[in-house]
Design a protein around this motif. Sequence first.
Motif, short mmCIF file in Angstrom:
data_model
loop_
_atom_site.label_atom_id
_atom_site.label_comp_id
_atom_site.label_asym_id
_atom_site.label_seq_id
_atom_site.Cartn_x
_atom_site.Cartn_y
_atom_site.Cartn_z
N HIS A 1 0.82 -1.22 0.00
CA HIS A 1 0.00 0.00 0.00
C HIS A 1 0.85 1.26 0.00
N THR A 2 2.16 1.13 -0.13
CA THR A 2 3.01 2.33 -0.11
C THR A 2 3.91 2.41 -1.34
N MET A 3 3.55 1.75 -2.43
CA MET A 3 4.32 1.94 -3.65
C MET A 3 4.21 3.42 -4.04
N GLY A 4 5.35 4.12 -4.12
CA GLY A 4 5.33 5.54 -4.45
C GLY A 4 5.34 6.46 -3.24
N THR B 1 -4.45 -6.35 -8.85
CA THR B 1 -5.43 -5.38 -9.35
C THR B 1 -5.80 -4.24 -8.40
N TYR B 2 -5.85 -4.51 -7.09
CA TYR B 2 -6.31 -3.47 -6.16
C TYR B 2 -5.19 -2.61 -5.60
N LYS B 3 -3.98 -2.71 -6.17
CA LYS B 3 -2.85 -1.92 -5.66
C LYS B 3 -2.59 -0.75 -6.60
N HIS B 4 -1.33 -0.25 -6.64
CA HIS B 4 -1.10 1.00 -7.37
C HIS B 4 -0.75 0.81 -8.84
N LEU B 5 -0.39 -0.41 -9.21
CA LEU B 5 -0.22 -0.78 -10.62
C LEU B 5 -1.05 -2.05 -10.79
N ASN B 6 -1.56 -2.27 -11.99
CA ASN B 6 -2.50 -3.39 -12.16
C ASN B 6 -2.09 -4.34 -13.28
N SER B 7 -1.58 -5.52 -12.87
CA SER B 7 -1.35 -6.57 -13.86
C SER B 7 -2.13 -7.82 -13.47
N GLY B 8 -3.19 -7.65 -12.72
CA GLY B 8 -3.96 -8.81 -12.24
C GLY B 8 -3.28 -9.38 -11.02
N GLU B 9 -2.13 -10.01 -11.25
CA GLU B 9 -1.24 -10.48 -10.19
C GLU B 9 0.17 -10.06 -10.55
N GLN C 1 2.23 1.62 -17.38
CA GLN C 1 1.53 2.11 -16.19
C GLN C 1 2.49 2.81 -15.23
N LEU C 2 3.71 2.30 -15.15
CA LEU C 2 4.69 2.89 -14.22
C LEU C 2 4.93 4.36 -14.56
N SER C 3 4.93 4.67 -15.85
CA SER C 3 5.18 6.07 -16.23
C SER C 3 4.02 6.98 -15.82
N GLN C 4 2.87 6.41 -15.49
CA GLN C 4 1.72 7.22 -15.05
C GLN C 4 1.51 7.20 -13.54
N LEU C 5 2.40 6.49 -12.83
CA LEU C 5 2.16 6.31 -11.39
C LEU C 5 2.13 7.63 -10.63
N GLU C 6 3.08 8.52 -10.91
CA GLU C 6 3.12 9.80 -10.16
C GLU C 6 1.84 10.61 -10.39
N THR C 7 1.38 10.65 -11.62
CA THR C 7 0.12 11.35 -11.91
C THR C 7 -1.03 10.71 -11.14
N ASN C 8 -1.05 9.39 -11.12
CA ASN C 8 -2.13 8.70 -10.41
C ASN C 8 -2.06 8.94 -8.91
N ILE C 9 -0.86 9.04 -8.36
CA ILE C 9 -0.74 9.33 -6.92
C ILE C 9 -1.40 10.68 -6.62
N ASP C 10 -1.16 11.68 -7.47
CA ASP C 10 -1.81 12.98 -7.26
C ASP C 10 -3.33 12.85 -7.35
N ARG C 11 -3.79 12.05 -8.29
CA ARG C 11 -5.24 11.87 -8.44
C ARG C 11 -5.82 11.16 -7.21
N TRP C 12 -5.12 10.13 -6.70
CA TRP C 12 -5.60 9.44 -5.50
C TRP C 12 -5.64 10.40 -4.31
N ASN C 13 -4.57 11.18 -4.17
CA ASN C 13 -4.51 12.05 -2.99
C ASN C 13 -5.56 13.15 -3.03
#
Length: 400
Positions: free
Chosen positions: A166-169, A190-198, A260-272
């Motif tokens: 729960h703390t990736m990033g 799937t329910y974490k910060h990047l999604n590849s199913g498993e 997806q990794l290249s979008q992680l920082e943007t997604n962190i802002d969206r989550w926050n």
Amino acid sequence: MQPFTGSFTQQEPIPEDAISAAVEVMRSGRLHRYNTVGDELGAAAELEKAYAAYQGSKYCLACTSGGYAMQTALRALGIGAGDRVLTNGFTLAPVPGAIAGVGAEAVLVEITADLVLDLDDLEAKIKAVAPKAMLLSNMRGHLCDMDALCGVLETHGVPLIEDCAHTMGASWNGKKSGSFGIAGCFSTQTYKHLNSGEGGFLTSDDAEFIARAIMLSGSYMLYERHGAAPPAEVFTDIRLDTPNMSGRMDNLRASILLTQLSQLETNIDRWNARHDLIADRLRGVNSVYVPHRPEEERYVGSSFQFLMPDATPEMMQQVVHGAKALGVELKWFGADSPVGFTSNHQSWRYVPAQTLPKTDAILAGLLDMRIPLTFSLEDCAHVADIIAHVVGRVTQKGAA
Ligand SMILES: *Cc1c(COP(=O)(O)O)cnc(C)c1O
């Protein structure tokens, strides 16, 4: 009150460029990570390189799950039957499961009302059981005082493995979660910060540790095809003594994670933005406590927790049911029997029963909610208003 109709389990679609990358891997037929041509780095190796760079770690192993990463970290540290491993009294089942997986015994440490490890109880338990390691779970993204924690563990010579599902990033004082001990364990379920199913990652700066982990993951003698691994000579003394326990990531999953990794920082802002909107609305509500987030912590608000410290079990049930009737899914950690992904330490019967009065009192009043990125800010405001409404109704009735 208008009911909410959004889905708490609906993720965003996999981005189109990730879908194209996956199709390309399928067209090539080379799905196995070691099925490469010439000098080509397969997607799994590329991903290891990219994730190590993101994490700021020297080494990264891509594997089949976060749980596999934790088990492999424990094994690579030489932990096995009869050893004691400390972990949080509040976490999810794959954490005590990883400890049980290597035949070790989980010793549970109390948490505080801010949902982080209780460092006084930690020190007492280190003295009482002489643990071989600490598997810290940064549960629901709450980081304890990492400097203080590392001080305690160093004083007593206890190695640290971090569960960063729960703390990736996330980071503490500018240092990435997962970089404080010998290893960081991440999940791309799937329910974490990047999604590849498993899927999962194990990161480290320790060359011999990661070489053992790579051999354990089922590397055969192909460790030179990894993207963020130490040089071949590090494997010389390790390769024939380390069993193969296959848990490799494949190129198909890796290909969808890379973009997806290249979008992680943007997604962190969206989550926050979503998380903070909900937290701000609920912080002032009577009988509600929203855990404090220290200045040093950069969190990822992919879920939201609040406590109702004075509520009875009946009131907690009424809040869960009242919210559900209005379309809001809250998970209660104080329930007698586990529901879905949510369980507490009393349901882990493979772990010797332990007395955790402080943790139990906190879990009795703890509610938890996912924040999928498919929710708009308006959705989040609506969800927060429903929670405030239901809590108000239940507590007024309780007082009457
Ligand atoms: C999801 C999760 C894991 C491990 O995830 P996998 O499903 O094994 O990838 C570990 N710890 C916590 C707290 C989790 O929520």
